[in-house]
Every structure is written in structure tokens, then in C-alpha cells.
Design a protein around this motif. Structure first.
Motif, PDB file in Angstrom:
ATOM      1  N   CYS A 242       0.817  -1.228   0.000  1.00 49.23           N
ATOM      2  CA  CYS A 242       0.000   0.000   0.000  1.00 49.23           C
ATOM      3  C   CYS A 242       0.850   1.277   0.000  1.00 49.23           C
ATOM      4  N   HIS A 243       2.170   1.112  -0.102  1.00 46.85           N
ATOM      5  CA  HIS A 243       3.119   2.226  -0.216  1.00 46.85           C
ATOM      6  C   HIS A 243       3.106   3.177   0.980  1.00 46.85           C
ATOM      7  N   SER A 244       2.818   2.646   2.156  1.00 42.73           N
ATOM      8  CA  SER A 244       2.844   3.434   3.387  1.00 42.73           C
ATOM      9  C   SER A 244       4.197   3.241   4.068  1.00 42.73           C
ATOM     10  N   GLU A 245       4.586   4.219   4.892  1.00 46.34           N
ATOM     11  CA  GLU A 245       5.840   4.140   5.639  1.00 46.34           C
ATOM     12  C   GLU A 245       5.554   4.383   7.115  1.00 46.34           C
ATOM     13  N   TYR A 246       6.231   3.579   7.976  1.00 42.35           N
ATOM     14  CA  TYR A 246       5.947   3.622   9.406  1.00 42.35           C
ATOM     15  C   TYR A 246       7.214   3.589  10.250  1.00 42.35           C
ATOM     16  N   GLN A 247       7.106   4.204  11.418  1.00 43.38           N
ATOM     17  CA  GLN A 247       8.118   4.145  12.465  1.00 43.38           C
ATOM     18  C   GLN A 247       7.610   3.167  13.513  1.00 43.38           C
ATOM     19  N   GLN A 248       8.441   2.216  13.921  1.00 40.31           N
ATOM     20  CA  GLN A 248       8.041   1.225  14.925  1.00 40.31           C
ATOM     21  C   GLN A 248       8.393   1.733  16.320  1.00 40.31           C
ATOM     22  N   THR A 249       7.474   1.537  17.267  1.00 40.81           N
ATOM     23  CA  THR A 249       7.713   1.873  18.665  1.00 40.81           C
ATOM     24  C   THR A 249       7.421   0.639  19.512  1.00 40.81           C
ATOM     25  N   ALA A 250       8.339   0.306  20.407  1.00 33.31           N
ATOM     26  CA  ALA A 250       8.153  -0.808  21.334  1.00 33.31           C
ATOM     27  C   ALA A 250       7.628  -0.250  22.655  1.00 33.31           C
ATOM     28  N   LEU A 251       6.510  -0.815  23.127  1.00 31.58           N
ATOM     29  CA  LEU A 251       5.886  -0.353  24.364  1.00 31.58           C
ATOM     30  C   LEU A 251       5.930  -1.427  25.441  1.00 31.58           C
ATOM     31  N   CYS A 252       6.011  -0.972  26.683  1.00 31.80           N
ATOM     32  CA  CYS A 252       5.962  -1.870  27.835  1.00 31.80           C
ATOM     33  C   CYS A 252       4.551  -2.450  27.945  1.00 31.80           C
ATOM     34  N   PRO A 253       4.411  -3.762  28.128  1.00 31.41           N
ATOM     35  CA  PRO A 253       3.082  -4.358  28.254  1.00 31.41           C
ATOM     36  C   PRO A 253       2.392  -4.015  29.577  1.00 31.41           C
TER      37      PRO A 253
ATOM     38  N   LEU B  71       9.721   1.764  25.367  1.00 29.91           N
ATOM     39  CA  LEU B  71      10.837   1.054  25.967  1.00 29.91           C
ATOM     40  C   LEU B  71      12.153   1.528  25.389  1.00 29.91           C
ATOM     41  N   GLN B  72      13.202   1.429  26.181  1.00 24.72           N
ATOM     42  CA  GLN B  72      14.552   1.708  25.701  1.00 24.72           C
ATOM     43  C   GLN B  72      15.074   0.421  25.070  1.00 24.72           C
ATOM     44  N   GLU B  73      15.639   0.546  23.860  1.00 26.27           N
ATOM     45  CA  GLU B  73      16.212  -0.611  23.181  1.00 26.27           C
ATOM     46  C   GLU B  73      17.705  -0.638  23.402  1.00 26.27           C
ATOM     47  N   LEU B  74      18.215  -1.813  23.755  1.00 29.15           N
ATOM     48  CA  LEU B  74      19.650  -2.019  23.885  1.00 29.15           C
ATOM     49  C   LEU B  74      20.061  -3.008  22.807  1.00 29.15           C
ATOM     50  N   LYS B  75      20.952  -2.582  21.917  1.00 28.51           N
ATOM     51  CA  LYS B  75      21.394  -3.453  20.829  1.00 28.51           C
ATOM     52  C   LYS B  75      22.869  -3.760  21.007  1.00 28.51           C
ATOM     53  N   ALA B  76      23.188  -5.064  21.033  1.00 28.13           N
ATOM     54  CA  ALA B  76      24.577  -5.499  21.177  1.00 28.13           C
ATOM     55  C   ALA B  76      24.739  -6.885  20.571  1.00 28.13           C
ATOM     56  N   CYS B  77      25.783  -7.043  19.801  1.00 34.20           N
ATOM     57  CA  CYS B  77      26.120  -8.354  19.209  1.00 34.20           C
ATOM     58  C   CYS B  77      24.954  -8.969  18.448  1.00 34.20           C
ATOM     59  N   GLY B  78      24.164  -8.151  17.775  1.00 33.00           N
ATOM     60  CA  GLY B  78      23.051  -8.654  16.982  1.00 33.00           C
ATOM     61  C   GLY B  78      21.776  -8.925  17.768  1.00 33.00           C
ATOM     62  N   ALA B  79      21.816  -8.772  19.071  1.00 31.56           N
ATOM     63  CA  ALA B  79      20.627  -9.006  19.897  1.00 31.56           C
ATOM     64  C   ALA B  79      20.004  -7.674  20.317  1.00 31.56           C
ATOM     65  N   VAL B  80      18.695  -7.675  20.509  1.00 31.06           N
ATOM     66  CA  VAL B  80      17.986  -6.490  20.983  1.00 31.06           C
ATOM     67  C   VAL B  80      17.300  -6.853  22.291  1.00 31.06           C
ATOM     68  N   ASP B  81      17.539  -6.054  23.319  1.00 27.63           N
ATOM     69  CA  ASP B  81      16.877  -6.211  24.609  1.00 27.63           C
ATOM     70  C   ASP B  81      16.083  -4.942  24.885  1.00 27.63           C
ATOM     71  N   TYR B  82      15.047  -5.075  25.705  1.00 26.60           N
ATOM     72  CA  TYR B  82      14.178  -3.944  26.014  1.00 26.60           C
ATOM     73  C   TYR B  82      14.147  -3.693  27.513  1.00 26.60           C
ATOM     74  N   ILE B  83      14.203  -2.409  27.888  1.00 23.79           N
ATOM     75  CA  ILE B  83      14.156  -2.014  29.297  1.00 23.79           C
ATOM     76  C   ILE B  83      13.085  -0.942  29.477  1.00 23.79           C
ATOM     77  N   CYS B  84      12.251  -1.133  30.497  1.00 25.32           N
ATOM     78  CA  CYS B  84      11.244  -0.144  30.848  1.00 25.32           C
ATOM     79  C   CYS B  84      11.869   0.843  31.827  1.00 25.32           C
ATOM     80  N   GLN B  85      11.789   2.101  31.515  1.00 23.23           N
ATOM     81  CA  GLN B  85      12.338   3.161  32.358  1.00 23.23           C
ATOM     82  C   GLN B  85      11.401   3.516  33.519  1.00 23.23           C
ATOM     83  N   ASN B  86      10.227   2.870  33.567  1.00 22.85           N
ATOM     84  CA  ASN B  86       9.232   3.189  34.583  1.00 22.85           C
ATOM     85  C   ASN B  86       9.133   2.128  35.673  1.00 22.85           C
ATOM     86  N   GLY B  87      10.247   1.424  35.917  1.00 21.21           N
ATOM     87  CA  GLY B  87      10.290   0.502  37.038  1.00 21.21           C
ATOM     88  C   GLY B  87       9.941  -0.950  36.749  1.00 21.21           C
ATOM     89  N   HIS B  88       9.676  -1.292  35.497  1.00 19.63           N
ATOM     90  CA  HIS B  88       9.341  -2.672  35.180  1.00 19.63           C
ATOM     91  C   HIS B  88      10.548  -3.478  34.723  1.00 19.63           C
TER      92      HIS B  88
END
Length: 76
Positions: free
Chosen positions: A24-35, A41-58
Motif C-alpha cells: 500500500c506504499h505506506s511508511e511507518y516508524q516502529q515503537t516498542a511499548l511496555c506491556p 521502551l529503551q532498546e539495547l542493541k549489542a552483538c546482533g541481539a535487541v533487549d528492552y528495558i522499561c524506564q518506569n520501574g518494570h
């Protein structure tokens, strides 16, 4: 995780820092949210892996629990 277009549900491609739906020729920005608190969420990328951290205590959030949302992409 595969990205699917929120409009037509077709697979999207990663292009220059954002997702593009070739169907459909649309373009999007992806956002990861805390469940738990639905905050970005803050994304941590290292050695090809992605980890997620919640800055709000989770703390570390499993990739299986992350909520991915897509908003229209605009350069800038």
C-alpha cells in the motif's frame, strides 16, 4: 519479529531506518511499548541481539511481551 502493515496487514520491509509497506506504499516508524505501563521502551542493541528495558520501574521486558506499534513515518 516480523513487521506487518497496520493498514493492509502485509509484511513490511526495513528501509533506511523505518518500515515500508510495498503493498500500500505506506511508511511507518516502529515503537516498542511496555506491556505493563504502555510507555516506550529503551532498546539495547549489542552483538546482533535487541533487549528492552522499561524506564518506569518494570525492568527488563521479554521480547515476547513487547507491544509493537506503528505510526506514520515522517523524515525530520
Amino acid at each position: 519479529m516480523d513487521a506487518h502493515c497496520p493498514v493492509c496487514d502485509q509484511p513490511m520491509s526495513w528501509v533506511s531506518g523505518h518500515f515500508r509497506c510495498d503493498a500500500c506504499h505506506s511508511e511507518y516508524q516502529q515503537t516498542a511499548l511496555c506491556p505493563d505501563c504502555q510507555q516506550p521502551l529503551q532498546e539495547l542493541k549489542a552483538c546482533g541481539a535487541v533487549d528492552y528495558i522499561c524506564q518506569n520501574g518494570h525492568g527488563m521486558i521479554s521480547k515476547k511481551r513487547v507491544i509493537l506499534t506503528y505510526s506514520p513515518y515522517s523524515e525530520g
